[in-house]
Scaffold this active site. Structure first.
Site, PDB file in Angstrom:
ATOM      1  CG  ASP A 229       8.453  -1.280   3.878  1.00 57.60           C
ATOM      2  OD1 ASP A 229       7.843  -0.829   3.273  1.00 57.60           O
ATOM      3  OD2 ASP A 229       9.188  -0.324   5.004  1.00 57.60           O
ATOM      4  CD1 TRP A 230       4.747  -1.097  -2.232  1.00 58.13           C
ATOM      5  CD2 TRP A 230       4.563  -1.680  -0.252  1.00 58.13           C
ATOM      6  NE1 TRP A 230       3.454  -1.005  -2.223  1.00 58.13           N
ATOM      7  CE2 TRP A 230       3.055  -1.699  -1.019  1.00 58.13           C
ATOM      8  CE3 TRP A 230       4.353  -2.049   1.037  1.00 58.13           C
ATOM      9  CZ2 TRP A 230       2.108  -2.218  -0.606  1.00 58.13           C
ATOM     10  CZ3 TRP A 230       3.094  -2.681   1.679  1.00 58.13           C
ATOM     11  CH2 TRP A 230       2.154  -2.458   0.821  1.00 58.13           C
TER      12      TRP A 230
END
Length: 814
Positions: A229-230
């Site tokens: 995930d970012w």
């Protein structure tokens, strides 16, 4: 390896650089070897490709795309074919916008109704969520690009999501929180999986060997790519060893160097890196093929896609109450349309999934074509909760003149958002005040509800009709009017339970985890598994939904492979029925929920018609995970085979004797009384530890220790540095002030992107503006060494700029 020859031509530095992003949304390319970059885009219910400055939080407008209903909405359709249709159209739009990887669907379980991202997830049931996710994936990937199922795994709260440690027992992990992912991988054949931010039993998910290697790779046979995930990478090398190929977004080369150093020093073997590069190359080349096709559609039919969004919404709308058959509305009824959501629809969630719709239907504009008679509209309330008695008075004046009041209620965008959890299950009080006032002047009230998660409804006795549209996308307003007018017979059924009150929810005592960890003490007893087993009354059970017709069930027959039965439409309107298969073990040797969903079928039936329905058993019908043998087993027992119109409305029942695998029972019943009775809403720590098989870690912050990389900015409240404590007070004041002046979305952004952010997020999410050595200086400031820390930050900043300048010159010469 598939690309061995190509990898042999790459330098160690090139291979390492391939492991993280080129920028916010693109992967690295390598022009000299003909390796293009990929574009990854948010898109669980619509493409969110940003044309200008990129961000992950939905601040900047994206290229127009069809905003389909959210996953929470589509789950109410219980229709896998519809899920595949949505995936098909999402895939078409992704190809048109040159998106290689579409970041969705999201399939985390709805453990608790207050999770701020529930609107983006399918269900509280892993079987239903997994089947719908697999359908989405098949549709998306039929166009040659990749879906990306997320967030792997046990990411069930938004507060402190980047650092919280989820403590869950192995059986619950397997049966509840991983089964949907297993179906997505094995049946959907997703090419990409996104790891979650949180920790799982002491290790960050993207570094968790048990999760990433043992289960995902070895047991499920997954050969695709894992992307963080970012900003979700903690230790880049540990993540790589666990099988996490791609880190997003870019860290401006900082973590690439960590990989180079790890290989050069012998900390990891280069073949580990090569295998990761090989899997990533395969994703790049297989998804890029579609863009090289000269016949590729570079545009899509906006109107056709809008109609598909409407069809999906129509089939996902749930009729929850229809007293005195007030619905469908009669054409000669004079309608008063009240509620701010009627004018400005609440049609999607907030955060990284915000879609810029190609069109947006408006209830007031669609009323005329519906054939319904509207005598006027009043907003009735302020959208974000502010009291306004004049608006209530104006609405009541209109309501007095109407035969029926259509009242549009729900939750606003700032209440349901990525990055923060809801404070309660209540509808805003100003809307309740409006309903109370309207009920004094008109008995015929139909509420149209718009929100992405379960809410309490102590006001339900004051309405005759209740229709829930969830978050129905850009065509939801017209779809709702078609249901209200009777042009469409509602066929949606709830994919989550609605408790009478939040305190009845089994996880309410352990949600959210507020400091170090969150304990899943309720075990497998979430949603209907708890309410049915513990015999707790609910407002609306799982699988519930009314129709404008009626259905009768009969003639059940069962064998070892399947169950068959008949469904008859006993009313006078054609309609669709969702028939649900539940299975429960008659044995008490191994604790289980009273019944669990193991299959479903949606059938269209004409009035007076009977259809025979067959639901096949599969490998998940009778299994349970045995923590002693460490594998799936089948208990030898008689099983109750139940066919229902909801989990609480069982229409047919029979039994089937099933041979087991002979595994010994894994539990001491005397030590687990709550789990054997199913009354697991307030389990003691001692009993939970018996289930876990070990002590639970300390759940509170150690305030005596200096703050580090994985501590959050919220912990500056007790930092040793006065500057850090001042900054914390400034942040909390800004949040309070912005809410006070009505800037709730901006206030939410502070909580999401600042307050709960771990310090390492400064380096992971700023694209190289702040690096880890600079972060060391920031932490010195936080921990009470202001001048030393400031000097360190400035020195490292200067060093970084000098290195960047030297690199630019070298590239220019090259």
């Amino acid at each position: 390896m598939k690309y061995k020859e190509l990898i042999q031509q790459m330098t160690l530095e090139e291979k390492a650089s391939f492991m993280s992003g080129k920028d916010f949304w693109q992967t690295m390319d390598l022009e000299r070897l003909g390796i293009p970059s990929m574009f990854l885009s948010d898109g669980p219910h619509g493409i969110r490709k940003q044309a200008e400055a990129a961000d992950h939080l939905g601040l900047n407008e994206s290229i127009p795309a069809t905003c389909f209903p959210t996953a929470a909405t589509v789950a109410n359709s219980w229709n896998q074919e519809l899920g595949e249709l949505i995936g098909d159209y999402l895939g078409k739009e992704a190809v048109a916008q040159k998106v290689n990887v579409l970041l969705g669907p999201g399939i985390n379980m709805k453990r608790n109704p207050l999770c701020g991202r529930n609107f983006e997830y399918f269900s509280e049931d892993p079987y239903l969520a997994g089947k719908l996710a697999a359908a989405y994936i098949r549709g998306i990937q039929s166009h040659g690009i990749s879906a990306c199922v997320k967030h792997f795994a046990v990411n069930n709260q938004e507060a402190r999501r980047m650092s919280i440690d989820t403590i869950v027992d192995e059986r619950t992990l397997r049966e509840i929180y991983l089964t949907a992912f297993e179906i997505a991988v094995k049946e959907g054949k997703t090419k990409t999986v996104m790891s979650s931010y949180n920790m799982l039993n002491g290790a960050y998910t993207n570094e968790n060997q048990h999760l990433m290697r043992v289960i995902l790779r070895d047991e499920w046979g997954y050969e695709g790519v894992v992307v963080t995930d970012w900003g979700g990478s903690n230790d880049r090398v540990a993540g790589l060893v666990a099988g996490n190929e791609l880190e997003m977004p870019t860290t401006a080369g900082e973590t690439n160097l960590e990989i180079v150093n790890a290989v050069s020093s012998g900390k990891i073997q280069e073949k580990v890196l090569d295998e990761a590069v090989d899997r990533l190359l395969d994703l790049v080349f297989t998804t890029e093929q579609v863009f090289n096709n000269p016949l590729r559609d570079k545009d899509f039919d906006v109107n056709k896609h809008h109609r598909v969004a409407q069809k999906v919404a129509e089939e996902s709308i749930v009729l929850l109450k229809n007293e005195a058959n007030i619905l469908p509305l009669q054409k000669n009824n004079n309608l008063a349309v009240i509620g701010q959501f009627a004018k400005e629809a609440r049609y999607q969630g907030a955060g990284s999934s915000i879609v810029n719709p190609t069109r947006l239907d408006n209830t007031l504009e669609c009323l005329e074509e519906s054939g319904l008679t509207c005598i006027g509209y009043e907003p009735g309330f302020e959208r974000y909760g502010k009291k306004n008695n004049q608006k209530i008075n104006d609405a009541c004046t209109l309501a007095k003149q109407a035969d029926v009041v259509l009242l549009y209620m729900g939750l606003d965008e700032a209440t349901e958002a990525e990055g923060l959890d809801r404070a309660s299950m209540h509808i805003p009080q100003n809307q309740i005040d409006l309903l109370n006032a309207l009920s004094e002047v008109n008995d015929n009230i139909v509420v149209v509800l718009s929100c992405g998660a379960a809410v309490e409804m102590p006001w339900i006795d004051k309405v005759k009709g209740l229709v829930h549209g969830y978050l129905a996308g850009q065509a939801g307003s017209r779809a709702m009017l078609r249901v209200l007018s009777g042009d469409v017979n509602p066929s949606g059924k709830l994919a989550e339970t609605y408790p009478l009150r939040y305190e009845d929810t089994p996880s309410s005592h352990n949600f959210p985890g507020k400091e170090v960890s969150v304990e899943y003490r309720e075990g497998m007893y979430i949603g209907y598994r708890y309410f049915d087993t513990a015999a707790v009354n609910v407002l609306f059970p799982f699988g519930y939904g009314l129709s404008y017709t009626t259905f009768a069930y009969s003639n059940i027959q069962v064998d070892l492979d399947k169950v068959t039965f008949d469904v008859t439409n006993t009313g006078d309107v054609a309609g669709m029925e969702v028939a649900q298969l539940y299975v429960g073990s008659a044995s008490s040797d191994i604790f289980r929920p009273k019944k669990e969903l193991k299959g479903f079928a949606k059938v269209f039936i004409h009035p007076g018609e009977t259809k025979t329905v067959t639901i096949a058993f599969d490998d998940k019908t009778f299994r349970y995970f045995n923590v002693n043998t460490n594998k799936w087993e089948v208990e030898a027992a008689d099983y109750n085979i139940l066919i229902g119109a909801s989990s609480a409305d069982i229409r047919l029942e029979t039994t089937l004797a099933v041979e087991g695998t002979g595994a010994p029972a894994p539990y001491d019943q005397a030590k687990l009384p709550s789990y054997y009775t199913g009354k697991a809403s307030n389990v003691s720590v001692e009993e939970f530890e018996s289930l876990l098989g070990h002590k639970v870690p300390k759940s509170t912050w150690d305030r005596s220790k200096p703050l580090g990389y994985n501590d959050t900015i919220a912990q500056c409240a007790y930092a040793k540095g006065g500057f850090a404590r001042f900054a914390f007070k400034l942040i909390t004041f800004a949040h309070w002030f912005l809410r006070k002046i009505g800037k709730r979305e901006t206030a939410n952004l502070i909580m999401m992107s600042v307050y709960h952010m771990p310090f390492r997020g400064m380096a992971r999410m700023t694209g190289g503006i702040i690096n880890m050595p600079m972060l060391d200086g920031i932490l010195m400031i936080v921990n009470g060494h202001f001048f030393k820390g400031l000097g360190h930050v400035l020195k490292e900043r200067k060093k970084m700029l000098k290195q960047a300048k030297g690199l630019s010159k070298a590239e220019a010469k090259g």
